[in-house]
Design a protein around this motif. Structure first.
Motif: not given
Length: 458
Positions: A12-15, A41-45
Motif C-alpha cells: 500500500h505504501i509503495a503504491e 521499492v516494494k522489493e527493497a522494503l
C-alpha cells in the motif's frame, strides 16, 4: 504485527507514493537501490523489513518522514502526535538521512543549481547532469567520502555559500548534538558499526536528539521563545484581491487577538499603498508580531491585485518593507507572511513592470530584488502557496484549500500549545492530501523562515 500484514502495508505504501516520495523513501532507509519504480521499492522494503526486529516502527517512521499522515492514519492507526511521542524515545531512521531529506525538500531548483555550480570541480560534469535535487548531490558526495553522518562540515559550508544560512544552521545544530555522543560512543548502548570506504569501522550512536519532522520544522520547544502574549498581539493586514477568503482570515486572526485590517479588491498600486500605510502608522500598532495575508492573482514573482495589465508588485518588496531598516519598531519581532497566489499564464506586463525603483519606495528605501524570494532577514516566516487561476472559475463558491487548512490549523492552535511550525505542518499535510485526491487542481507550497526562536500559538 504479523509479517503478512507488514507486507500488505508495504504494498500500500509503495503504491500510494509518487516517484519523488519513493526516491526519498529509498534514501531514508539507506537502500542502495536507484530504481524508484513501485516494484523495486516494494522489493527493497520487503528485504529490509524481514531483517529487522523493530520493523513496525521503521515503516511508521518512514511514512511520517514523508509527511504522508493519511497513510499513517489508515495503515497504522497513528496520529501525528502518537508517532512523534514514540519517536522522542526511540528514533529508528538515521538522523543524518532524515536531516538531509528534510533539507532537500526545502531547497528549490535555483538552490540546487547554485550547489551544482559550486561542486563543478568536485563532481564530474556527467554526474552533475544527472543531479536533480539536493539528495542526488548528497549521494554523490557520500560516494566520494566527502560527506558522512560524522562529517557534515562540507554540507554546512555549501549551504552558507549559497546564502541558505537557515539550512546551514540546522546542519550546525545536528553537528553539535552529535559531537558529545560521538566522543564517548563506547559508553553508549545501541550502537551500530558503519564501514568507511577504507574499511575501518566507526561506531555511530543512536541517541535521542531533536527531530526534524518537516521541511520547515526545527525543535522549537528546546529554543528560546518569541514574546507573544500582549493583547493585541499585533496588527494583521489582510489584502484580498480575489474576494473569497478575506473574511475567513479576518475572523481567525481576531480570535487570535490581533488588530485586523481587511482591505478588498485592491490593485497592485493600492496593495503597495496599504502596506506603506501600515509602515507610516507603525507606532500606532502595539504588539509582539506582524501578520500579512495577501490573496491575489500573480506571476512567478509579481502580485497583480485586480489589474489586468501593468507593472505589478514585486513579491519580494512585500517582505522587504518590514525589515528592521524600514520598520525599526518590528526589529526582533516575528513577521508572518501568508500569500495565496493564483497564477496567471497569459499576463503581458508593460515595459514599466520591471522598473523596480518606481512606485515601491519608502523613506530611505533603496531598491529591491524581484528574483530573490527567500526571506533573508531575521524573524521572517514566509508561507507562499500558488495554484492555477482557473480554480477561480468555480465561481463565488471557490475557497482556497491552503487558506482553509491554515485557518483550521490556527483555530486548533488556540486550544492547545502548538507552534507556528506545527500549524504549517498541518497545512502541508492537508494540501498534500488534497493534491493526491485532485491531481488536476494542485496547490504548490514554498515555505521558508529565518526564525531565531520558537513561536507558540495559544
Amino acid at each position: 504485527m504479523a509479517l503478512q500484514d507488514k507486507l500488505l502495508k508495504i504494498d500500500h505504501i509503495a503504491e500510494s507514493l509518487d516517484s519523488s516520495e519513493r526516491r526519498r523513501l529509498l534514501y531514508l532507509c539507506e537502500s542502495p537501490e536507484t530504481d524508484t519504480s513501485v516494484a523495486c521499492v516494494k522489493e527493497a522494503l520487503r528485504s529490509i523489513v524481514t531483517s529487522r526486529d523493530n520493523n513496525g516502527l521503521f515503516l511508521a517512521e518512514l511514512v511520517y518522514r514523508l509527511e504522508r499522515f493519511d497513510i499513517l492514519r489508515k495503515l497504522f492507526k497513528f496520529s501525528r502526535e502518537n508517532i512523534e511521542r514514540d519517536l522522542k524515545h526511540k528514533q529508528v531512521l538515521s538522523r543524518f538521512r532524515v536531516l538531509m531529506a528534510a533539507i532537500s525538500e526545502e531547497m528549490n531548483s535555483d538552490d540546487v543549481n547554485r550547489i551544482k555550480f559550486l561542486l563543478g570541480n568536485t563532481i564530474s560534469r556527467e554526474n552533475l547532469e544527472n543531479v536533480k535535487n539536493f539528495l542526488d548531490v548528497i549521494v554523490e558526495l557520500e560516494k566520494r567520502d566527502s560527506v558522512s553522518p560524522e562529517r557534515v562540515d562540507f554540507v554546512e559550508k555549501c549551504l552558507r555559500d549559497i546564502d541558505r544560512i537557515d539550512l546551514a544552521k540546522r546542519v550546525a545544530s545536528y553537528k553539535m548534538s552529535a559531537e558529545i555522543p560521538g566522543r564517548h560512543s563506547a559508553l553508549l548502548p545501541n550502537c551500530r558499526t558503519h564501514q568507511t570506504r577504507q574499511g575501518q569501522p566507526h561506531r555511530i550512536a543512536r541517541v535521542n536528539a531533536p527531530l526534524v519532522t518537516s521541511a520547515v520544522q526545527i525543535p522549537e520547544r528546546s529554543l528560546e521563545l518569541y514574546k507573544f502574549n500582549t493583547n493585541p498581539r499585533g496588527v494583521c493586514l489582510i489584502i484580498d484581491c480575489v474576494g473569497n477568503d478575506g473574511e475567513m482570515l479576518e475572523q481567525t486572526f481576531k480570535d487570535l487577538h490581533f488588530d485586523v485590517i481587511l482591505q478588498k479588491w485592491l490593485t497592485a498600486d493600492d496593495t503597495l499603498s496599504a502596506l506603506k500605510t501600515v509602515i507610516r502608522h507603525r507606532d500606532n500598532y502595539p504588539g509582539d508580531s506582524f501578520v500579512c495575508c495577501i490573496i491575489s492573482r500573480g506571476t512567478d514573482d509579481h502580485l497583480l491585485g485586480t489589474d489586468l495589465y501593468g507593472r505589478g508588485l514585486p513579491m519580494d518588496s512585500v517582505r522587504r518593507l518590514f525589515t528592521a531598516e524600514q520598520c525599526p519598531v518590528m526589529t526582533g519581532k516575528p513577521k508572518l507572511f501568508f500569500i495565496q497566489r493564483y497564477s496567471v499564464q497569459d499576463f503581458l506586463p508593460c515595459t514599466r513592470m520591471y522598473n523596480q525603483d518606481e512606485g515601491i519606495e519608502t523613506d530611505g528605501y533603496a531598491g529591491l530584488s524581484a528574483c530573490n524570494h527567500i526571506p533573508t532577514d531575521a524573524d521572517v516566516f514566509w508561507s507562499h502557496c500558488w495554484t492555477d487561476e482557473r480554480q477561480l472559475e468555480q465561481g463565488d463558491g471557490h475557497r482556497s484549500v491552503y487558506l482553509k487548512a491554515l485557518t483550521d490549523a490556527l483555530r486548533k492552535a488556540q486550544t492547545r500549545k502548538s507552534s507556528l511550525l506545527d500549524v504549517q505542518m498541518e497545512v502541508n499535510a492537508a494540501v498534500y492530501e488534497h493534491n493526491g485526491r485532485n491531481p488536476g487542481e494542485n496547490y504548490h507550497l514554498d515555505v521558508k523562515h529565518t526564525f531565531r526562536k520558537g513561536l507558540l500559538l495559544n
